[in-house]
Design an enzyme around this catalytic site. Structure first.
Site, PDB file in Angstrom:
ATOM      1  N   GLU A   1       8.351  14.727  17.186  1.00 29.33           N
ATOM      2  CA  GLU A   1       9.025  14.683  15.893  1.00 29.33           C
ATOM      3  C   GLU A   1       8.500  15.818  15.006  1.00 29.33           C
ATOM      4  O   GLU A   1       7.292  15.953  14.833  1.00 29.33           O
ATOM      5  CB  GLU A   1       8.702  13.321  15.266  1.00 29.33           C
ATOM      6  CG  GLU A   1       9.541  12.948  14.089  1.00 29.33           C
ATOM      7  CD  GLU A   1       9.243  11.516  13.610  1.00 29.33           C
ATOM      8  OE1 GLU A   1       8.085  11.077  13.711  1.00 29.33           O
ATOM      9  OE2 GLU A   1      10.177  10.878  13.115  1.00 29.33           O
TER      10      GLU A   1
ATOM     11  N   CYS B   1      13.177   9.283   9.477  1.00 29.38           N
ATOM     12  CA  CYS B   1      12.769   8.830  10.823  1.00 29.38           C
ATOM     13  C   CYS B   1      13.932   8.858  11.786  1.00 29.38           C
ATOM     14  O   CYS B   1      13.749   9.128  12.964  1.00 29.38           O
ATOM     15  CB  CYS B   1      12.129   7.457  10.737  1.00 29.38           C
ATOM     16  SG  CYS B   1      13.034   6.333   9.698  1.00 29.38           S
TER      17      CYS B   1
ATOM     18  N   GLU C   1       7.806   0.644  12.442  1.00 30.12           N
ATOM     19  CA  GLU C   1       8.938   1.573  12.464  1.00 30.12           C
ATOM     20  C   GLU C   1       8.346   2.975  12.502  1.00 30.12           C
ATOM     21  O   GLU C   1       7.808   3.446  11.506  1.00 30.12           O
ATOM     22  CB  GLU C   1       9.795   1.310  11.216  1.00 30.12           C
ATOM     23  CG  GLU C   1      11.214   1.717  11.405  1.00 30.12           C
ATOM     24  CD  GLU C   1      11.444   3.105  10.902  1.00 30.12           C
ATOM     25  OE1 GLU C   1      11.262   4.045  11.699  1.00 30.12           O
ATOM     26  OE2 GLU C   1      11.775   3.246   9.716  1.00 30.12           O
TER      27      GLU C   1
ATOM     28  N   LYS D   1       0.882  -1.182   0.000  1.00 22.58           N
ATOM     29  CA  LYS D   1       0.000   0.000   0.000  1.00 22.58           C
ATOM     30  C   LYS D   1       0.909   1.218   0.000  1.00 22.58           C
ATOM     31  O   LYS D   1       1.613   1.504   0.956  1.00 22.58           O
ATOM     32  CB  LYS D   1      -0.891  -0.008   1.243  1.00 22.58           C
ATOM     33  CG  LYS D   1      -2.243   0.667   1.074  1.00 22.58           C
ATOM     34  CD  LYS D   1      -2.200   2.171   0.842  1.00 22.58           C
ATOM     35  CE  LYS D   1      -2.095   2.954   2.122  1.00 22.58           C
ATOM     36  NZ  LYS D   1      -1.830   4.401   1.867  1.00 22.58           N
TER      37      LYS D   1
HETATM   38  P1  NAD Z   1       0.844   8.174   8.662  1.00 26.19           P
HETATM   39  O1  NAD Z   1       1.451   7.307   9.695  1.00 26.19           O
HETATM   40  O2  NAD Z   1      -0.526   8.674   8.937  1.00 26.19           O
HETATM   41  O3  NAD Z   1       0.760   7.407   7.255  1.00 26.19           O
HETATM   42  C1  NAD Z   1       1.731   6.500   6.817  1.00 26.19           C
HETATM   43  C2  NAD Z   1       1.055   5.430   5.981  1.00 26.19           C
HETATM   44  O4  NAD Z   1       0.059   4.772   6.751  1.00 26.19           O
HETATM   45  C3  NAD Z   1       0.336   5.940   4.735  1.00 26.19           C
HETATM   46  O5  NAD Z   1       0.552   5.035   3.658  1.00 26.19           O
HETATM   47  C4  NAD Z   1      -1.112   5.935   5.156  1.00 26.19           C
HETATM   48  O6  NAD Z   1      -2.015   5.782   4.076  1.00 26.19           O
HETATM   49  C5  NAD Z   1      -1.177   4.723   6.045  1.00 26.19           C
HETATM   50  N1  NAD Z   1      -2.293   4.722   6.996  1.00 26.19           N
HETATM   51  C6  NAD Z   1      -2.878   5.782   7.600  1.00 26.19           C
HETATM   52  N2  NAD Z   1      -3.895   5.374   8.391  1.00 26.19           N
HETATM   53  C7  NAD Z   1      -3.942   4.030   8.300  1.00 26.19           C
HETATM   54  C8  NAD Z   1      -4.763   3.024   8.888  1.00 26.19           C
HETATM   55  N3  NAD Z   1      -5.746   3.315   9.736  1.00 26.19           N
HETATM   56  N4  NAD Z   1      -4.522   1.730   8.575  1.00 26.19           N
HETATM   57  C9  NAD Z   1      -3.537   1.404   7.738  1.00 26.19           C
HETATM   58  N5  NAD Z   1      -2.734   2.309   7.135  1.00 26.19           N
HETATM   59  C10 NAD Z   1      -2.926   3.612   7.409  1.00 26.19           C
HETATM   60  O7  NAD Z   1       1.839   9.334   8.384  1.00 26.19           O
HETATM   61  P2  NAD Z   1       1.581  10.705   7.623  1.00 26.19           P
HETATM   62  O8  NAD Z   1       0.225  11.275   7.940  1.00 26.19           O
HETATM   63  O9  NAD Z   1       1.928  10.506   6.223  1.00 26.19           O
HETATM   64  O10 NAD Z   1       2.658  11.617   8.362  1.00 26.19           O
HETATM   65  C11 NAD Z   1       2.419  12.050   9.702  1.00 26.19           C
HETATM   66  C12 NAD Z   1       3.668  11.939  10.536  1.00 26.19           C
HETATM   67  O11 NAD Z   1       4.173  10.600  10.515  1.00 26.19           O
HETATM   68  C13 NAD Z   1       4.836  12.751  10.040  1.00 26.19           C
HETATM   69  O12 NAD Z   1       4.792  14.059  10.429  1.00 26.19           O
HETATM   70  C14 NAD Z   1       5.987  12.021  10.665  1.00 26.19           C
HETATM   71  O13 NAD Z   1       6.222  12.453  11.982  1.00 26.19           O
HETATM   72  C15 NAD Z   1       5.546  10.609  10.700  1.00 26.19           C
HETATM   73  N6  NAD Z   1       6.187   9.841   9.632  1.00 26.19           N
HETATM   74  C16 NAD Z   1       7.216   9.053   9.978  1.00 26.19           C
HETATM   75  C17 NAD Z   1       7.855   8.318   9.022  1.00 26.19           C
HETATM   76  C18 NAD Z   1       8.995   7.439   9.389  1.00 26.19           C
HETATM   77  O14 NAD Z   1       9.787   7.077   8.550  1.00 26.19           O
HETATM   78  N7  NAD Z   1       9.095   7.024  10.623  1.00 26.19           N
HETATM   79  C19 NAD Z   1       7.467   8.389   7.693  1.00 26.19           C
HETATM   80  C20 NAD Z   1       6.378   9.183   7.355  1.00 26.19           C
HETATM   81  C21 NAD Z   1       5.752   9.893   8.350  1.00 26.19           C
END
Ligand code: NAD
Length: 489
Positions: free
Chosen positions: A386, A286, A252, A177
């Site tokens: 973060e 991250c 992660e 996904k």
């Molecule tokens: P998020 O965690 O909301 O989304 C990441 C992924 O999870 C996306 O593909 C999203 O579609 C999916 N997702 C969201 N809700 C879900 C659910 N209920 N079930 C399954 N999958 C789901 O992150 P974001 O909104 O893109 O970013 C928000 C914050 O997350 C950022 O500000 C940052 O702090 C953090 N982030 C961290 C990393 C990392 O590498 N650790 C990467 C991206 C974002």
């Protein structure tokens, strides 16, 4: 420039297909304009992908062959990426914002995962367990079957590579996904899998909303293993969903990682580490060095150096930043950029000083000035949460104990670092820092070979290295009676 299609389709069971959830606009963060559209999968699309992956798994297509053959196919996917780096890099820059040279590094890094895990495929060996003369007993490792992988937007190509290469090397069929903001470059894996000879259904790549497609993927009983990289809040939602289907997951979830800079550290060398640690990928990493904990005797010198460094970076559209150098691209979206600006303002309101940066650039696109905050203390929000942007917080310490207490004083524990000329001090810090990885005198030291993952709220399970392989397999024990009758010892 790479040709960009008007609409990108999902890849399910070897077919390119529209999605039940319509389309999404993909924005170029370097211009603020719509780049293209992407098909959005709904729960029914996700179910079809899972069904296809399950069929491939049950057919034995991935497990009957010798692992070396499967490993060669995985390696071929990496070579496919390298062959297409010059067309893929501009696409990655256009949807994600990073400079072109960084996009090339990401794609080369992704290819490296396929090289490494392709090599590892034939090393997943079981053992025999002695039970006396009347038995023969051995273990073997089998894939879970269907691996569901949810990818973040910060490194869409590399993060997909990390889990897809290990998943395939161990014989799992995978459903990916992709992130809503950066879905387009991930489709390279559909082409790579086809070119490498994987059967339809072994690799499925689809985009969809997290609450819809993501939730459907993590709740489907035929998904037997889940890998997620992203925010803590979503990680917790996924852990709960995984509990519902009793699937193990690797989570992660980011960090608030600190570099401790001792009085005897090489400050010029450290400054170069800051360039990579917080300004690479505009800080959207991250394991970014988002906190610097510096001995009070070297504080002013460090602040002068890193402020100079931040000011020296030329910030602007990634497509114009072709060559490795002192430059930085856009953040992934205006939303992420504005969130970072708000966090800097809140830090100021709580008593921090903006040594440089903190403002959005007054040009189209989601650009933020490289930012240094000083006078930060552990009780401030900026020291705990973060930012996921090019914002570094500087904190001061006097004693080693104080430095460790500050470093460990967050809920996270992804990585940490120590900079010192004294190996004993470095080793004391390495023991005391509560994090899954500790860097000594070089931020991001390590590689695909070294296990990576968090303590505390940074998640659980490990990616990278041989350690990660065991997340993708389950143990089977076979106990054979070789005569003597049941129950005899
Ligand atoms: P998020 O965690 O909301 O989304 C990441 C992924 O999870 C996306 O593909 C999203 O579609 C999916 N997702 C969201 N809700 C879900 C659910 N209920 N079930 C399954 N999958 C789901 O992150 P974001 O909104 O893109 O970013 C928000 C914050 O997350 C950022 O500000 C940052 O702090 C953090 N982030 C961290 C990393 C990392 O590498 N650790 C990467 C991206 C974002």
């Amino acid at each position: 420039m790479t040709d960009i299609k008007d609409l990108y389709l999902n890849y399910i069971d070897g077919q390119w297909t529209t999605g039940g959830a319509g389309t999404i606009d993909v924005i170029n963060p370097g211009t603020g304009e719509v780049l293209t559209k992407n098909a959005m999968a709904d729960a029914a699309d996700v179910a079809r992908a899972i069904e296809a992956a399950k069929r491939v798994h049950l057919s034995g297509a991935l497990t009957a062959m010798r692992p070396v053959e499967r490993g060669r196919m995985v390696q071929a996917m990496g070579r496919y990426l390298l062959k297409h780096v010059e067309t893929l890099a501009p696409l990655l820059t256009s949807e994600q914002g990073k400079p072109l040279w960084e996009a090339r590094i990401e794609i080369e890094g992704a290819a490296r995962y396929f090289e490494y895990y392709g090599n590892q495929a034939e090393t997943v060996e079981g053992r025999s367990i002695p039970l006396g003369a009347k038995y023969y007993d051995f273990t073997s490792y089998e894939p879970f079957g269907v691996s569901g992988q949810i990818i973040p937007w910060n490194y869409p190509v590399e993060m997909t590579a990390r889990s897809l290469s290990a998943g395939l090397a161990t014989g799992n069929a995978c459903v990916i996904k992709t992130p809503e903001m950066t879905p387009v470059t991930c489709y390279i894996y559909a082409h790579a899998a086809e070119a490498a000879g994987f059967p339809p259904g072994a690799v499925n790549i689809l985009c969809g909303y997290g609450h819809e497609a993501g939730a459907a993927l993590t709740a489907h009983p035929d998904v037997r293993q889940i890998v997620f990289t992203g925010s803590v809040a979503t990680g917790k939602t996924i852990a709960k969903a995984a509990a519902g289907i009793l699937a193990p997951c690797v989570l992660e979830l980011g960090g608030k990682s600190a570099a401790i800079v001792h009085a005897d550290a090489d400050i010029a060398g450290f400054t170069d580490n800051v360039r990579w640690g917080i300004y690479f990928n505009a800080g959207q990493v991250c394991s970014a060095m988002s906190r610097i904990i510096v001995h009070e005797d070297r504080h002013d010198e460090v602040v002068d150096n890193i402020t100079g460094l931040a000011k020296s970076l030329s910030v602007g559209p990634g497509l114009e930043r072709n060559a490795f150098g002192a430059n930085m691209g856009a953040m992934v979206s205006e939303g992420q950029r504005d969130r970072a600006v708000r966090m800097v303002a809140e830090a100021q309101a709580q008593g921090a000083t903006v040594a440089t940066g903190g403002r959005a650039l007054n040009i189209p696109g989601s650009f933020l000035e490289p930012t240094v905050l000083t006078g930060v203390t552990s009780d401030m929000t900026i020291a705990q949460e973060e930012v996921f942007g090019p914002v570094v917080s500087v904190l001061k310490f006097r004693t080693e104990e104080e430095a460790i207490a500050i470093a460990n004083g967050t809920d996270y524990g992804l990585v940490g670092g120590t900079f010192t000329a004294d190996i004993n001090r470095a080793m004391r810090d390495a023991q005391a820092i509560r994090a899954g990885q500790v860097f000594v005198n070089e931020w991001y030291a390590g590689g695909v070979e070294t296990p990576f993952g968090g303590y505390g709220q940074s998640g659980y399970g490990r990616e990278k290295g041989r350690e990660a392989l065991w997340n993708y397999v389950q143990t089977k024990n076979v106990a054979i009676s070789i005569g003597g009758g049941a129950g005899r010892s």
